[in-house]
Write a protein that holds these residues in place. Structure first.
Motif, mmCIF file in Angstrom:
data_model
loop_
_atom_site.group_PDB
_atom_site.id
_atom_site.type_symbol
_atom_site.label_atom_id
_atom_site.label_comp_id
_atom_site.label_asym_id
_atom_site.label_seq_id
_atom_site.Cartn_x
_atom_site.Cartn_y
_atom_site.Cartn_z
ATOM 1 N N VAL A 1 -3.217 3.247 11.459
ATOM 2 C CA VAL A 1 -2.369 2.555 10.483
ATOM 3 C C VAL A 1 -2.293 1.059 10.791
ATOM 4 O O VAL A 1 -2.353 0.219 9.886
ATOM 5 N N GLU B 1 -4.925 8.705 4.191
ATOM 6 C CA GLU B 1 -4.832 8.779 5.660
ATOM 7 C C GLU B 1 -5.292 10.152 6.126
ATOM 8 O O GLU B 1 -4.482 11.042 6.436
ATOM 9 N N PRO C 1 -0.835 7.976 1.609
ATOM 10 C CA PRO C 1 -0.562 9.410 1.760
ATOM 11 C C PRO C 1 -1.559 10.105 2.687
ATOM 12 O O PRO C 1 -2.732 9.739 2.732
ATOM 13 N N ARG D 1 0.833 -1.210 0.000
ATOM 14 C CA ARG D 1 0.000 0.000 0.000
ATOM 15 C C ARG D 1 0.861 1.251 0.000
ATOM 16 O O ARG D 1 1.990 1.265 0.467
ATOM 17 N N ARG E 1 7.728 2.313 2.689
ATOM 18 C CA ARG E 1 7.447 3.726 2.938
ATOM 19 C C ARG E 1 8.749 4.452 3.236
ATOM 20 O O ARG E 1 9.814 3.829 3.305
HETATM 21 N N1 GLU Z 1 0.229 8.733 6.156
HETATM 22 C C1 GLU Z 1 1.628 8.656 6.465
HETATM 23 C C2 GLU Z 1 2.357 9.806 5.812
HETATM 24 O O1 GLU Z 1 1.875 10.340 4.840
HETATM 25 C C3 GLU Z 1 2.262 7.373 5.963
HETATM 26 C C4 GLU Z 1 1.872 6.213 6.770
HETATM 27 C C5 GLU Z 1 2.565 4.923 6.440
HETATM 28 O O2 GLU Z 1 3.008 4.713 5.304
HETATM 29 O O3 GLU Z 1 2.625 4.104 7.340
HETATM 30 O O4 GLU Z 1 3.417 10.172 6.279
#
Ligand code: GLU
Length: 320
Positions: free
Chosen positions: A209, A44, A11, A8, A223
């Motif tokens: 998460v 997110e 963002p 996954r 990530r």
């Molecule tokens: N939403 C988080 C961000 O944009 C990333 C979360 C993740 O990949 O675990 O930094």
């Protein structure tokens, strides 16, 4: 690796994609394709005050312009409150989460009173004040109990490699990152009992998460390296919720002029979707890919997948 690969890109819709966020998106896409897996996008948007209206649609358009199409419709965290509440309720029922009445100032004072100046990334390490109860104060946040030094506690979920009790009793987390190698963090010491639901009622990133990675069956988290520090907390929480631990791969960051992670604050420009090949080439270089001249986005991606597989595709290491 296991039979099913699900990856996954997650963002936060706080603005458009930029050169840095494309690196994370591309890496997770390439890893999914190199493993013949599924690639999902999760928006997110739990931290609603930080979200920018329309940024989600823009991000999806930018991804599409770079040839990165999710294999299922994107999931929005803002629509999943009930799931997060169920997870928190399970932790409360298992006596693994407790209400906290402390303000930041209370925490700072408690730390000072015990002669500790424990802080990390300007975050105060929670001293555990409310483990003993709220002492008449109103509940503000909910926190995870990161260690239990007493007897075993029963947990709802069984039949997993780790029980919540094993993991919580030993909050010293040792995990493997496919790029960074062996990692270690004692969550109780480094972070303390961390927030699951914030004082303003919003769900904490860590809870959302972990619940979503579990619910979506994510096998591989790919990530940016700035998020590596969250991993020990997330593995601890997975154990507490009886969820499996995915494999982790944290990729290099693009840095802004000030040496920090590229962000809107230090000059990141929105990704130019008129030049997707140039954007992909720049992101590919950060990931160590050297794609020769490509005539189209599809051609560039087709060349990048086997290169990625050669670099990362044969990793067998799973979390113990
Ligand atoms: N939403 C988080 C961000 O944009 C990333 C979360 C993740 O990949 O675990 O930094």
């Amino acid at each position: 690796m296991g039979a099913t690969y699900i990856g996954r890109f997650a963002p936060s819709p706080t603005g458009p994609l930029h050169a840095g966020s494309l690196v994370a998106a591309l890496a997770s896409w390439l890893d999914a394709r190199a493993h013949g897996g599924t690639w999902l996008v999760r928006i997110e948007d739990v931290d609603t005050p930080r979200c920018v209206p329309g940024a989600d649609a823009l991000i999806l358009q930018q991804l599409a312009a770079c040839g990165l199409q999710p294999d299922a419709p994107p999931l929005y965290q803002s629509q999943r409150n009930a799931l997060y509440q169920t997870a928190l309720d399970a932790l409360i029922a298992g006596q693994l989460a407790y209400p906290c009445g402390c303000t930041r100032q209370d925490i700072a004072l408690a730390l000072a009173a015990s002669g500790q100046t424990r802080s990390r990334h300007a975050e105060l390490v929670y001293p555990g004040t409310c483990r003993q109860g709220l002492q008449g104060r109103p509940a503000r946040a909910w926190r995870l109990l990161t260690e239990i030094l007493k007897e075993n506690r029963p947990v709802a979920q069984t039949g997993r490699a780790h029980t919540a009790t094993d993991l919580i009793a030993n909050s010293n987390m040792i995990w493997h990152d496919r790029r960074l190698g062996a990692q270690q963090q004692n969550v109780a010491q480094a972070v303390g009992d961390f927030v699951l639901k914030r004082a303003d009622g919003l769900w904490a990133y860590q809870l959302a998460v972990v619940v979503d990675d579990g619910a979506q069956g994510i096998s591989d988290v790919v990530r940016g390296e700035d998020l590596a520090d969250n991993t020990a907390r997330q593995i601890l929480l997975q154990g507490a919720l009886g969820l499996p631990t995915p494999r982790y791969l944290h990729v290099p960051l693009v840095r802004g002029a000030n040496g920090e992670k590229l962000s809107k604050q230090n000059g990141a420009q929105p990704l130019n979707t008129d030049q997707p090949l140039a954007s992909l080439a720049a992101a590919g270089l950060v990931l160590g890919l050297q794609v020769a001249a490509a005539g189209s986005v599809a051609d560039w991606l087709a060349q990048a997948v086997p290169q990625w597989a050669a670099l990362h595709g044969r990793t067998e290491t799973a979390h113990p």
